[in-house]
Design a protein around this motif. Structure first.
Motif, PDB file in Angstrom:
ATOM      1  N   PHE A  82      32.052  38.451  38.113  1.00  0.00           N
ATOM      2  CA  PHE A  82      32.859  39.480  37.374  1.00  0.00           C
ATOM      3  C   PHE A  82      33.042  40.657  38.406  1.00  0.00           C
ATOM      4  N   GLY A  83      33.088  40.712  39.109  1.00  0.00           N
ATOM      5  CA  GLY A  83      33.039  41.935  40.204  1.00  0.00           C
ATOM      6  C   GLY A  83      32.548  43.194  39.540  1.00  0.00           C
ATOM      7  N   ALA A  84      31.181  42.515  39.640  1.00  0.00           N
ATOM      8  CA  ALA A  84      30.320  43.939  39.529  1.00  0.00           C
ATOM      9  C   ALA A  84      28.402  43.913  40.096  1.00  0.00           C
ATOM     10  N   ALA A  85      28.986  43.422  41.322  1.00  0.00           N
ATOM     11  CA  ALA A  85      27.342  43.130  42.284  1.00  0.00           C
ATOM     12  C   ALA A  85      26.998  44.317  42.822  1.00  0.00           C
ATOM     13  N   SER A  86      27.220  45.385  42.984  1.00  0.00           N
ATOM     14  CA  SER A  86      26.843  46.841  43.228  1.00  0.00           C
ATOM     15  C   SER A  86      26.872  47.822  42.190  1.00  0.00           C
ATOM     16  N   CYS A  87      25.971  48.931  42.501  1.00  0.00           N
ATOM     17  CA  CYS A  87      25.649  49.756  41.354  1.00  0.00           C
ATOM     18  C   CYS A  87      27.604  50.720  40.680  1.00  0.00           C
ATOM     19  N   SER A  88      27.653  50.798  41.571  1.00  0.00           N
ATOM     20  CA  SER A  88      29.082  51.772  41.929  1.00  0.00           C
ATOM     21  C   SER A  88      30.197  50.805  40.822  1.00  0.00           C
ATOM     22  N   THR A  89      30.280  49.309  40.877  1.00  0.00           N
ATOM     23  CA  THR A  89      31.037  48.736  39.903  1.00  0.00           C
ATOM     24  C   THR A  89      30.510  48.324  38.299  1.00  0.00           C
ATOM     25  N   ALA A  90      29.248  48.907  38.249  1.00  0.00           N
ATOM     26  CA  ALA A  90      28.435  48.312  37.390  1.00  0.00           C
ATOM     27  C   ALA A  90      29.678  48.551  36.784  1.00  0.00           C
ATOM     28  N   ASP A  91      29.541  47.945  34.942  1.00  0.00           N
ATOM     29  CA  ASP A  91      30.716  48.213  33.476  1.00  0.00           C
ATOM     30  C   ASP A  91      31.857  48.810  34.370  1.00  0.00           C
ATOM     31  N   GLN A  92      32.572  48.733  34.804  1.00  0.00           N
ATOM     32  CA  GLN A  92      33.798  48.952  35.229  1.00  0.00           C
ATOM     33  C   GLN A  92      35.170  47.415  34.917  1.00  0.00           C
ATOM     34  N   SER A  93      34.307  46.140  34.386  1.00  0.00           N
ATOM     35  CA  SER A  93      34.716  45.038  34.410  1.00  0.00           C
ATOM     36  C   SER A  93      34.749  45.047  33.287  1.00  0.00           C
ATOM     37  N   TRP A  94      35.620  44.240  32.389  1.00  0.00           N
ATOM     38  CA  TRP A  94      35.527  43.525  30.928  1.00  0.00           C
ATOM     39  C   TRP A  94      34.926  41.866  31.398  1.00  0.00           C
ATOM     40  N   SER A  95      34.325  41.447  29.821  1.00  0.00           N
ATOM     41  CA  SER A  95      33.730  40.435  30.182  1.00  0.00           C
ATOM     42  C   SER A  95      33.735  39.950  29.207  1.00  0.00           C
ATOM     43  N   ALA A  96      34.410  39.952  28.412  1.00  0.00           N
ATOM     44  CA  ALA A  96      35.355  39.302  27.110  1.00  0.00           C
ATOM     45  C   ALA A  96      36.202  39.776  26.141  1.00  0.00           C
ATOM     46  N   LYS A  97      37.651  39.582  25.853  1.00  0.00           N
ATOM     47  CA  LYS A  97      38.695  39.842  24.975  1.00  0.00           C
ATOM     48  C   LYS A  97      38.799  39.156  24.233  1.00  0.00           C
ATOM     49  N   MET A  98      39.458  39.688  22.833  1.00  0.00           N
ATOM     50  CA  MET A  98      39.294  39.217  21.986  1.00  0.00           C
ATOM     51  C   MET A  98      40.633  40.058  21.087  1.00  0.00           C
ATOM     52  N   GLY A  99      42.353  39.749  21.404  1.00  0.00           N
ATOM     53  CA  GLY A  99      43.229  41.024  20.709  1.00  0.00           C
ATOM     54  C   GLY A  99      42.721  41.963  21.872  1.00  0.00           C
ATOM     55  N   ASP A 100      42.480  43.211  21.170  1.00  0.00           N
ATOM     56  CA  ASP A 100      42.598  44.570  21.931  1.00  0.00           C
ATOM     57  C   ASP A 100      41.190  45.129  22.391  1.00  0.00           C
ATOM     58  N   GLU A 101      40.656  43.807  21.694  1.00  0.00           N
ATOM     59  CA  GLU A 101      39.037  43.874  21.834  1.00  0.00           C
ATOM     60  C   GLU A 101      38.719  43.471  23.243  1.00  0.00           C
ATOM     61  N   SER A 102      37.745  44.030  23.999  1.00  0.00           N
ATOM     62  CA  SER A 102      36.688  43.711  25.038  1.00  0.00           C
ATOM     63  C   SER A 102      35.825  44.536  24.832  1.00  0.00           C
ATOM     64  N   LEU A 103      35.220  43.690  25.820  1.00  0.00           N
ATOM     65  CA  LEU A 103      33.385  43.837  26.088  1.00  0.00           C
ATOM     66  C   LEU A 103      33.410  44.472  28.006  1.00  0.00           C
ATOM     67  N   PRO A 104      32.314  45.754  28.115  1.00  0.00           N
ATOM     68  CA  PRO A 104      32.401  45.447  29.569  1.00  0.00           C
ATOM     69  C   PRO A 104      31.590  45.066  29.862  1.00  0.00           C
ATOM     70  N   VAL A 105      31.686  44.510  31.354  1.00  0.00           N
ATOM     71  CA  VAL A 105      30.561  43.640  31.858  1.00  0.00           C
ATOM     72  C   VAL A 105      29.017  43.592  31.993  1.00  0.00           C
ATOM     73  N   GLY A 106      28.904  44.937  31.570  1.00  0.00           N
ATOM     74  CA  GLY A 106      27.247  45.206  31.669  1.00  0.00           C
ATOM     75  C   GLY A 106      26.615  44.935  29.665  1.00  0.00           C
ATOM     76  N   VAL A 107      27.358  44.327  29.318  1.00  0.00           N
ATOM     77  CA  VAL A 107      27.602  44.209  28.100  1.00  0.00           C
ATOM     78  C   VAL A 107      26.718  42.412  28.112  1.00  0.00           C
ATOM     79  N   TYR A 108      27.454  41.355  29.141  1.00  0.00           N
ATOM     80  CA  TYR A 108      27.089  40.356  29.346  1.00  0.00           C
ATOM     81  C   TYR A 108      26.167  40.153  30.428  1.00  0.00           C
ATOM     82  N   VAL A 109      25.640  41.123  30.955  1.00  0.00           N
ATOM     83  CA  VAL A 109      24.441  41.269  32.768  1.00  0.00           C
ATOM     84  C   VAL A 109      23.735  41.227  31.223  1.00  0.00           C
ATOM     85  N   TYR A 110      23.254  42.162  30.268  1.00  0.00           N
ATOM     86  CA  TYR A 110      22.164  42.204  29.289  1.00  0.00           C
ATOM     87  C   TYR A 110      22.324  40.822  28.577  1.00  0.00           C
TER      88      TYR A 110
END
Length: 337
Positions: free
Chosen positions: A18-46
Protein backbone atom coordinates in the motif's frame (compact mmCIF):
# COMPACT_ATOMS: atom_id res chain seq x y z
CA UNK A 1 12.21 -17.95 11.92
CA UNK A 2 10.39 -16.90 15.08
CA UNK A 3 6.61 -16.53 15.06
CA UNK A 4 6.55 -12.78 15.68
CA UNK A 5 9.23 -12.22 13.06
CA UNK A 6 7.09 -13.99 10.47
CA UNK A 7 3.98 -12.00 11.44
CA UNK A 8 5.91 -8.72 11.25
CA UNK A 9 7.22 -9.70 7.85
CA UNK A 10 3.69 -10.38 6.68
CA UNK A 11 2.45 -7.03 8.01
CA UNK A 12 5.37 -5.17 6.39
CA UNK A 13 4.60 -6.88 3.10
CA UNK A 14 1.07 -5.54 3.34
CA UNK A 15 2.35 -2.05 4.17
CA UNK A 16 4.74 -2.12 1.24
CA UNK A 17 1.90 -3.12 -1.06
CA UNK A 18 0.00 0.00 0.00
CA UNK A 19 3.02 2.27 -0.19
CA UNK A 20 3.10 2.82 3.56
CA UNK A 21 6.24 1.07 4.67
CA UNK A 22 7.64 4.11 6.46
CA UNK A 23 6.44 6.40 9.19
CA UNK A 24 6.38 9.39 6.84
CA UNK A 25 3.90 7.73 4.45
CA UNK A 26 1.49 6.33 7.03
CA UNK A 27 -2.18 7.10 6.26
CA UNK A 28 -1.33 9.02 3.06
CA UNK A 29 -2.67 6.26 0.77
CA UNK A 30 -6.20 4.90 0.58
CA UNK A 31 -6.76 1.19 1.15
CA UNK A 32 -10.29 0.84 -0.28
CA UNK A 33 -12.85 2.87 -2.24
CA UNK A 34 -16.57 2.62 -2.86
CA UNK A 35 -17.81 5.42 -5.06
CA UNK A 36 -16.65 8.65 -3.48
CA UNK A 37 -15.93 6.92 -0.17
CA UNK A 38 -12.36 5.88 0.61
CA UNK A 39 -10.51 4.62 3.65
CA UNK A 40 -6.90 5.50 4.55
CA UNK A 41 -4.38 2.68 4.60
CA UNK A 42 -4.05 3.04 8.38
CA UNK A 43 -7.56 1.61 8.72
CA UNK A 44 -6.51 -1.51 6.85
CA UNK A 45 -3.30 -1.85 8.85
CA UNK A 46 -5.21 -1.79 12.14
CA UNK A 47 -7.80 -4.25 10.86
CA UNK A 48 -5.04 -6.49 9.55
CA UNK A 49 -3.39 -6.52 12.98
CA UNK A 50 -6.78 -7.23 14.56
CA UNK A 51 -7.21 -10.14 12.15
CA UNK A 52 -3.87 -11.59 13.30
CA UNK A 53 -5.06 -11.44 16.91
CA UNK A 54 -8.36 -13.06 15.94
CA UNK A 55 -6.52 -15.83 14.08
CA UNK A 56 -4.48 -16.63 17.17
CA UNK A 57 -7.71 -17.25 19.09
CA UNK A 58 -9.32 -19.53 16.51
CA UNK A 59 -10.17 -23.05 17.57
CA UNK A 60 -7.46 -25.53 16.67
CA UNK A 61 -4.65 -22.98 16.45
CA UNK A 62 -1.53 -24.19 18.27
CA UNK A 63 0.24 -21.33 20.07
CA UNK A 64 3.49 -23.31 20.16
CA UNK A 65 3.67 -23.42 16.35
CA UNK A 66 4.14 -20.51 13.97
CA UNK A 67 0.70 -19.14 13.10
CA UNK A 68 1.62 -18.78 9.42
CA UNK A 69 2.44 -22.50 9.23
CA UNK A 70 -1.10 -23.47 10.23
CA UNK A 71 -4.51 -23.85 8.60
CA UNK A 72 -7.72 -22.05 9.64
CA UNK A 73 -11.09 -23.04 8.22
CA UNK A 74 -9.42 -25.07 5.48
CA UNK A 75 -7.11 -22.31 4.24
CA UNK A 76 -3.67 -21.03 5.13
CA UNK A 77 -3.57 -18.73 8.13
CA UNK A 78 -2.08 -16.00 5.95
CA UNK A 79 -5.00 -16.14 3.53
CA UNK A 80 -7.49 -16.28 6.41
CA UNK A 81 -5.95 -13.14 7.93
CA UNK A 82 -6.02 -11.28 4.61
CA UNK A 83 -9.65 -12.19 3.97
CA UNK A 84 -10.65 -11.21 7.50
CA UNK A 85 -9.00 -7.79 7.18
CA UNK A 86 -10.46 -7.14 3.72
CA UNK A 87 -13.92 -8.18 4.92
CA UNK A 88 -13.69 -5.71 7.80
CA UNK A 89 -12.75 -2.92 5.40
CA UNK A 90 -15.76 -3.71 3.23
CA UNK A 91 -18.01 -3.74 6.29
CA UNK A 92 -17.05 -0.16 7.16
CA UNK A 93 -17.83 1.05 3.64
CA UNK A 94 -21.07 -0.94 3.64
CA UNK A 95 -22.18 0.54 6.97
CA UNK A 96 -21.53 4.08 5.73
CA UNK A 97 -23.53 3.47 2.54
CA UNK A 98 -26.44 1.82 4.33
CA UNK A 99 -26.77 4.63 6.86
CA UNK A 100 -26.63 7.22 4.05
CA UNK A 101 -29.32 5.37 2.07
CA UNK A 102 -31.55 5.26 5.17
CA UNK A 103 -30.94 8.98 5.68
CA UNK A 104 -29.41 8.49 9.11
CA UNK A 105 -25.66 9.21 8.88
CA UNK A 106 -23.79 9.64 12.13
CA UNK A 107 -24.76 12.77 14.04
CA UNK A 108 -22.21 15.07 15.67
CA UNK A 109 -22.93 13.49 19.05
CA UNK A 110 -22.47 10.00 17.62
CA UNK A 111 -19.21 11.06 15.97
CA UNK A 112 -18.01 12.41 19.31
CA UNK A 113 -19.00 9.10 20.91
CA UNK A 114 -16.93 7.23 18.30
CA UNK A 115 -13.93 9.46 18.97
CA UNK A 116 -14.28 9.03 22.73
CA UNK A 117 -14.53 5.25 22.35
CA UNK A 118 -11.40 5.18 20.21
CA UNK A 119 -9.49 7.47 22.59
CA UNK A 120 -10.23 5.13 25.51
CA UNK A 121 -8.69 2.21 23.61
CA UNK A 122 -5.79 3.99 21.90
CA UNK A 123 -3.45 3.33 24.80
CA UNK A 124 -3.82 -0.43 24.31
CA UNK A 125 -2.61 -0.37 20.71
CA UNK A 126 1.00 -1.64 20.32
CA UNK A 127 3.56 0.98 19.31
CA UNK A 128 4.55 -1.22 16.38
CA UNK A 129 1.02 -0.72 14.99
CA UNK A 130 0.73 2.96 15.96
CA UNK A 131 3.75 3.61 13.73
CA UNK A 132 1.51 3.02 10.70
CA UNK A 133 -1.91 3.94 12.11
CA UNK A 134 -2.91 7.48 12.98
CA UNK A 135 -5.53 8.21 15.63
CA UNK A 136 -7.87 9.43 12.88
CA UNK A 137 -7.60 6.04 11.17
CA UNK A 138 -8.21 4.28 14.48
CA UNK A 139 -11.33 6.37 15.07
CA UNK A 140 -12.70 5.05 11.77
CA UNK A 141 -11.59 1.44 12.20
CA UNK A 142 -12.69 1.10 15.81
CA UNK A 143 -14.90 3.95 17.01
CA UNK A 144 -17.00 4.70 13.93
CA UNK A 145 -17.32 1.02 13.06
CA UNK A 146 -18.87 0.14 16.43
CA UNK A 147 -21.17 3.16 16.52
CA UNK A 148 -22.35 2.62 12.92
CA UNK A 149 -22.91 -1.09 13.51
CA UNK A 150 -25.07 -0.42 16.58
CA UNK A 151 -27.03 2.32 14.79
CA UNK A 152 -27.77 0.22 11.70
CA UNK A 153 -28.72 -2.77 13.85
CA UNK A 154 -31.17 -0.64 15.82
CA UNK A 155 -32.59 0.88 12.60
CA UNK A 156 -33.34 -2.58 11.20
CA UNK A 157 -34.23 -4.68 14.25
CA UNK A 158 -35.20 -2.05 16.86
CA UNK A 159 -38.67 -0.71 17.57
CA UNK A 160 -40.14 0.66 14.35
CA UNK A 161 -37.40 -0.94 12.23
CA UNK A 162 -37.97 -2.72 8.93
CA UNK A 163 -37.49 -6.10 10.64
CA UNK A 164 -38.32 -5.13 14.22
CA UNK A 165 -37.86 -7.85 16.85
CA UNK A 166 -40.17 -7.77 19.86
CA UNK A 167 -38.96 -7.90 23.46
CA UNK A 168 -40.60 -11.31 23.86
CA UNK A 169 -38.69 -12.66 20.86
CA UNK A 170 -35.43 -11.25 22.21
CA UNK A 171 -36.06 -12.76 25.64
CA UNK A 172 -36.85 -16.18 24.15
CA UNK A 173 -33.72 -16.06 21.98
CA UNK A 174 -31.40 -15.20 24.84
CA UNK A 175 -32.95 -17.76 27.17
CA UNK A 176 -32.55 -20.47 24.52
CA UNK A 177 -29.07 -19.46 23.38
CA UNK A 178 -27.15 -18.14 26.37
CA UNK A 179 -26.42 -19.11 29.94
CA UNK A 180 -26.93 -16.94 32.97
CA UNK A 181 -24.12 -17.21 35.48
CA UNK A 182 -22.83 -15.65 38.66
CA UNK A 183 -19.30 -15.65 39.98
CA UNK A 184 -17.21 -14.72 42.98
CA UNK A 185 -13.99 -12.84 42.27
CA UNK A 186 -10.94 -13.34 44.45
CA UNK A 187 -7.37 -12.43 43.64
CA UNK A 188 -4.71 -15.14 43.85
CA UNK A 189 -1.97 -12.53 44.05
CA UNK A 190 -3.10 -9.73 46.35
CA UNK A 191 -5.08 -9.47 49.58
CA UNK A 192 -8.09 -7.24 49.94
CA UNK A 193 -7.82 -4.35 52.39
CA UNK A 194 -10.23 -6.17 54.69
CA UNK A 195 -7.82 -9.12 54.88
CA UNK A 196 -4.87 -7.10 56.16
CA UNK A 197 -4.13 -7.51 59.83
CA UNK A 198 -3.29 -4.67 62.24
CA UNK A 199 -0.52 -2.51 60.70
CA UNK A 200 0.10 -4.85 57.76
CA UNK A 201 0.63 -2.92 54.52
CA UNK A 202 2.01 -5.49 52.09
CA UNK A 203 -0.93 -6.81 50.08
CA UNK A 204 1.06 -9.46 48.18
CA UNK A 205 0.02 -13.03 49.00
CA UNK A 206 2.60 -15.67 49.82
CA UNK A 207 2.73 -18.91 47.84
CA UNK A 208 1.11 -20.67 50.79
CA UNK A 209 -1.73 -18.11 50.92
CA UNK A 210 -2.27 -18.38 47.19
CA UNK A 211 -2.41 -22.19 47.38
CA UNK A 212 -4.84 -22.03 50.30
CA UNK A 213 -7.09 -19.57 48.45
CA UNK A 214 -7.10 -21.78 45.36
CA UNK A 215 -7.92 -24.86 47.45
CA UNK A 216 -10.71 -22.91 49.12
CA UNK A 217 -12.47 -21.99 45.89
CA UNK A 218 -11.92 -25.42 44.35
CA UNK A 219 -13.65 -26.80 47.42
CA UNK A 220 -16.56 -24.42 46.89
CA UNK A 221 -16.78 -25.47 43.25
CA UNK A 222 -16.97 -29.15 44.20
CA UNK A 223 -19.72 -28.49 46.74
CA UNK A 224 -21.71 -26.33 44.30
CA UNK A 225 -21.37 -28.94 41.56
CA UNK A 226 -22.53 -31.66 43.95
CA UNK A 227 -25.57 -29.59 44.88
CA UNK A 228 -24.43 -29.28 48.48
CA UNK A 229 -23.90 -25.53 48.34
CA UNK A 230 -25.23 -22.57 46.39
CA UNK A 231 -23.10 -19.75 45.09
CA UNK A 232 -24.94 -17.39 47.40
CA UNK A 233 -24.06 -19.59 50.38
CA UNK A 234 -20.41 -19.68 49.36
CA UNK A 235 -20.31 -15.90 49.02
CA UNK A 236 -21.86 -15.35 52.43
CA UNK A 237 -20.01 -17.89 54.53
CA UNK A 238 -17.33 -17.52 57.16
CA UNK A 239 -14.92 -15.88 54.71
CA UNK A 240 -17.15 -12.83 54.55
CA UNK A 241 -16.85 -12.43 58.30
CA UNK A 242 -20.59 -12.01 58.57
CA UNK A 243 -22.05 -12.81 62.01
CA UNK A 244 -24.44 -15.75 62.15
CA UNK A 245 -28.02 -14.86 63.09
CA UNK A 246 -29.47 -18.30 63.81
CA UNK A 247 -29.22 -22.05 63.36
CA UNK A 248 -29.67 -23.82 60.05
CA UNK A 249 -29.76 -27.57 59.58
CA UNK A 250 -27.01 -27.96 62.18
CA UNK A 251 -28.21 -26.99 65.64
CA UNK A 252 -25.79 -26.44 68.53
CA UNK A 253 -26.10 -28.80 71.50
CA UNK A 254 -24.13 -26.67 73.94
CA UNK A 255 -25.97 -26.04 77.18
CA UNK A 256 -27.15 -23.71 78.59
CA UNK A 257 -27.22 -22.17 75.08
CA UNK A 258 -25.35 -20.01 72.59
CA UNK A 259 -25.32 -16.41 71.42
CA UNK A 260 -24.97 -15.96 67.66
CA UNK A 261 -22.13 -13.63 66.72
CA UNK A 262 -18.98 -13.18 64.65
CA UNK A 263 -16.11 -15.08 66.27
CA UNK A 264 -13.42 -13.04 64.50
CA UNK A 265 -13.12 -10.38 67.24
CA UNK A 266 -12.84 -13.13 69.87
CA UNK A 267 -9.64 -14.63 68.50
CA UNK A 268 -6.31 -13.29 67.20
CA UNK A 269 -6.15 -12.62 63.47
CA UNK A 270 -3.65 -15.42 62.97
CA UNK A 271 -6.12 -17.91 64.44
CA UNK A 272 -9.18 -16.75 62.47
CA UNK A 273 -7.06 -16.66 59.31
CA UNK A 274 -5.91 -20.22 59.91
CA UNK A 275 -9.52 -21.31 60.47
CA UNK A 276 -10.68 -19.68 57.24
CA UNK A 277 -7.98 -21.49 55.31
CA UNK A 278 -8.23 -24.82 57.12
CA UNK A 279 -11.98 -25.46 57.28
CA UNK A 280 -12.53 -25.77 53.49
CA UNK A 281 -9.47 -28.04 53.24
CA UNK A 282 -10.75 -30.24 56.06
CA UNK A 283 -14.13 -30.37 54.36
CA UNK A 284 -12.52 -32.03 51.36
CA UNK A 285 -11.50 -34.90 53.63
CA UNK A 286 -14.59 -34.88 55.87
CA UNK A 287 -17.42 -33.93 53.52
CA UNK A 288 -19.94 -31.66 55.20
CA UNK A 289 -17.55 -30.43 57.88
CA UNK A 290 -17.55 -26.87 56.54
CA UNK A 291 -21.08 -26.55 55.18
CA UNK A 292 -22.70 -23.08 55.36
CA UNK A 293 -24.85 -24.35 58.25
CA UNK A 294 -21.83 -25.59 60.21
CA UNK A 295 -21.47 -24.20 63.73
CA UNK A 296 -18.32 -22.96 65.43
CA UNK A 297 -18.78 -22.78 69.18
CA UNK A 298 -16.17 -20.65 70.85
CA UNK A 299 -14.05 -19.46 72.33
CA UNK A 300 -13.87 -22.94 73.87
CA UNK A 301 -12.01 -23.24 77.15
CA UNK A 302 -11.69 -26.15 79.52
CA UNK A 303 -9.58 -27.08 82.51
CA UNK A 304 -6.16 -28.61 82.12
CA UNK A 305 -5.64 -32.34 82.38
CA UNK A 306 -5.88 -33.58 86.00
CA UNK A 307 -2.88 -35.80 85.27
CA UNK A 308 0.57 -34.44 84.57
CA UNK A 309 3.49 -36.42 83.16
CA UNK A 310 6.53 -35.40 85.17
CA UNK A 311 9.55 -34.03 83.37
CA UNK A 312 13.00 -32.91 84.41
CA UNK A 313 14.88 -29.65 84.03
CA UNK A 314 15.78 -30.66 80.48
CA UNK A 315 12.01 -31.01 79.80
CA UNK A 316 12.33 -34.78 79.17
CA UNK A 317 10.28 -37.41 80.95
CA UNK A 318 11.74 -40.43 82.67
CA UNK A 319 11.56 -42.03 79.24
CA UNK A 320 14.53 -40.31 77.60
CA UNK A 321 13.69 -38.58 74.31
CA UNK A 322 10.04 -38.03 75.26
CA UNK A 323 9.16 -34.37 75.92
CA UNK A 324 5.71 -34.04 77.56
CA UNK A 325 3.90 -30.88 76.46
CA UNK A 326 0.47 -29.58 75.65
CA UNK A 327 -2.92 -30.08 77.26
CA UNK A 328 -2.95 -33.86 77.29
CA UNK A 329 0.30 -34.02 79.25
CA UNK A 330 -0.99 -31.49 81.76
CA UNK A 331 1.13 -28.54 80.71
CA UNK A 332 -1.43 -26.38 78.87
CA UNK A 333 -5.10 -25.55 79.00
CA UNK A 334 -7.57 -24.63 76.29
CA UNK A 335 -7.89 -25.64 72.65
CA UNK A 336 -5.87 -22.74 71.24
CA UNK A 337 -2.91 -23.24 73.56
Amino acid sequence: MKIKTKLCALLLAVLTAFGAASCSTADQSWSAKMGDESLPVGVYVYLFNAAISAAEQEEGVDSSVSLLDQQIDGMSAEEWIRQRAESSVREILYLRRQLDELGIPLTEDEQESAESMAASMWGYIPDSVKKYVSQDSFVIAYGEYNVMYAKLFEAIYGEGGSQAVSDDELKAYFEDTYYDFDYIFSSLAYKEDTELEDEEEDTAMTEEETAARRELFEGYAEQITAGELTLEDAAEDFLAGRPSVGAGRVRPTYRPGVTWTDLSPCLPGAVTGALRDALPLLDRKLRGFATPDGVLTGVETRSSSPVRILRGEDLQSSLRGLYPCGEGAGYAGGIVS
